[in-house]
Design a protein around this motif. Sequence first.
Motif, PDB file in Angstrom:
ATOM      1  N   ALA A 244       0.858  -1.188   0.000  1.00 13.31           N
ATOM      2  CA  ALA A 244       0.000   0.000   0.000  1.00 13.31           C
ATOM      3  C   ALA A 244       0.893   1.236   0.000  1.00 13.31           C
ATOM      4  CB  ALA A 244      -0.912   0.017   1.223  1.00 13.31           C
ATOM      5  N   ASP A 245       0.619   2.173  -0.917  1.00 12.88           N
ATOM      6  CA  ASP A 245       1.511   3.324  -1.034  1.00 12.88           C
ATOM      7  C   ASP A 245       1.064   4.526  -0.213  1.00 12.88           C
ATOM      8  OD1 ASP A 245      -0.684   4.123  -2.450  1.00 12.88           O
ATOM      9  OD2 ASP A 245       0.396   4.653  -4.284  1.00 12.88           O
ATOM     10  N   ARG A 246      -0.040   4.388   0.536  1.00 12.48           N
ATOM     11  CA  ARG A 246      -0.516   5.470   1.388  1.00 12.48           C
ATOM     12  C   ARG A 246      -0.890   4.918   2.760  1.00 12.48           C
ATOM     13  NH1 ARG A 246       1.818   8.206  -1.387  1.00 12.48           N
ATOM     14  NH2 ARG A 246       1.184   9.984  -2.679  1.00 12.48           N
ATOM     15  N   LEU A 247      -0.799   5.805   3.751  1.00 14.48           N
ATOM     16  CA  LEU A 247      -1.083   5.407   5.129  1.00 14.48           C
ATOM     17  C   LEU A 247      -2.492   4.844   5.271  1.00 14.48           C
ATOM     18  CD1 LEU A 247      -0.401   5.324   8.160  1.00 14.48           C
ATOM     19  CD2 LEU A 247      -1.134   7.715   8.301  1.00 14.48           C
ATOM     20  N   ASN A 248      -3.471   5.499   4.655  1.00 14.87           N
ATOM     21  CA  ASN A 248      -4.853   5.022   4.791  1.00 14.87           C
ATOM     22  C   ASN A 248      -5.007   3.605   4.257  1.00 14.87           C
ATOM     23  OD1 ASN A 248      -5.681   7.392   5.940  1.00 14.87           O
ATOM     24  ND2 ASN A 248      -6.520   8.272   4.070  1.00 14.87           N
ATOM     25  N   GLY A 249      -4.383   3.333   3.100  1.00 21.54           N
ATOM     26  CA  GLY A 249      -4.479   1.999   2.524  1.00 21.54           C
ATOM     27  C   GLY A 249      -3.776   0.963   3.374  1.00 21.54           C
ATOM     28  N   LEU A 250      -2.608   1.302   3.879  1.00 20.97           N
ATOM     29  CA  LEU A 250      -1.866   0.364   4.708  1.00 20.97           C
ATOM     30  C   LEU A 250      -2.630   0.060   5.992  1.00 20.97           C
ATOM     31  CD1 LEU A 250       1.927   0.286   5.169  1.00 20.97           C
ATOM     32  CD2 LEU A 250       0.492   0.163   7.189  1.00 20.97           C
ATOM     33  N   SER A 251      -3.159   1.102   6.651  1.00 21.64           N
ATOM     34  CA  SER A 251      -3.920   0.905   7.884  1.00 21.64           C
ATOM     35  C   SER A 251      -5.168   0.067   7.634  1.00 21.64           C
ATOM     36  CB  SER A 251      -4.322   2.260   8.476  1.00 21.64           C
ATOM     37  OG  SER A 251      -3.187   3.071   8.706  1.00 21.64           O
TER      38      SER A 251
END
Length: 285
Positions: free
Chosen positions: A210-217
């Motif tokens: 995931a390249d963004r914090l929201n996606g990773l979380s």
Amino acid sequence: MLDTVWLRTFLAVAETGGFSRAARALELGQPTVSQHIRKLESVVGRSLLTRDSHTVELTGDGEAMVGFARGILGSQQQALDYFAGPEPSGRVRLGVSEDLVTGWLTDIAQRFQRKYPRIDLDLTAGLSAPLHDRLARGELDMALIKQPDGEPSGRVLWRDELVWVGRPDTEIVPGDPVPLVVYPEPSITRARALSALQQGQRSWRISCNADRLNGLSMAVRAGLGVAVFARSVIPDGLVPLDYGLPELEPIEFVLSGRDPVHGTPMSALVDMIAEAGRPEVAGSH
């Protein structure tokens, strides 16, 4: 080129109705007023005024020039007022590690905007390593990032513990590959996670990129795997894990960039970031 002095003289003639009255209003000699009008008419190639021994009247082109002149002079005055104002203006280009785009950064941005309402803040969120590269290329003025491995890169703001993070009900079966949710390369936390697993002789699999914090979380909350975060920036709903996973090296958050001139908006932003200190660890209050 429309000389603003000629335009101001032309408006004075149009508004007072005569060359003599315009000369008195502008504190100029009447020949000077006549010269300004001739030059203006010569530049535009049109007659702007009709004159006789008693009156001065605007031609149709003169009526149009009144509007243009007022607009040009008004814009000039707005520009002078803008740059002569007591508040500085300009732009600051700030790069911020993806993990720090939280309420902590929001508070700093709000304080900065209240103090410098005419300074535009260009905010770029991303992974620390690419932000460091953009800073080196001059595309950013400063960057708040994790310290690149083996490379002192700025003023250390705080040192933080890296921890394995997952859902409260996360279970990792002993002997199974550790499912990892990671940022794409180059990522400092990804590199630290893989290095720790290699040294601990643990197998793993990349269960989600995931390249963004929201996606990773979101991926971790969905149970796709575990991730690595600095303890101070663990996303809401996720918790540190202790399942015999290998210990991770701590991380440093640094503020990199050219030294700002004291008293400038950039210097004030640096001070605000430094004074804010490390983000408050969730659940510590």
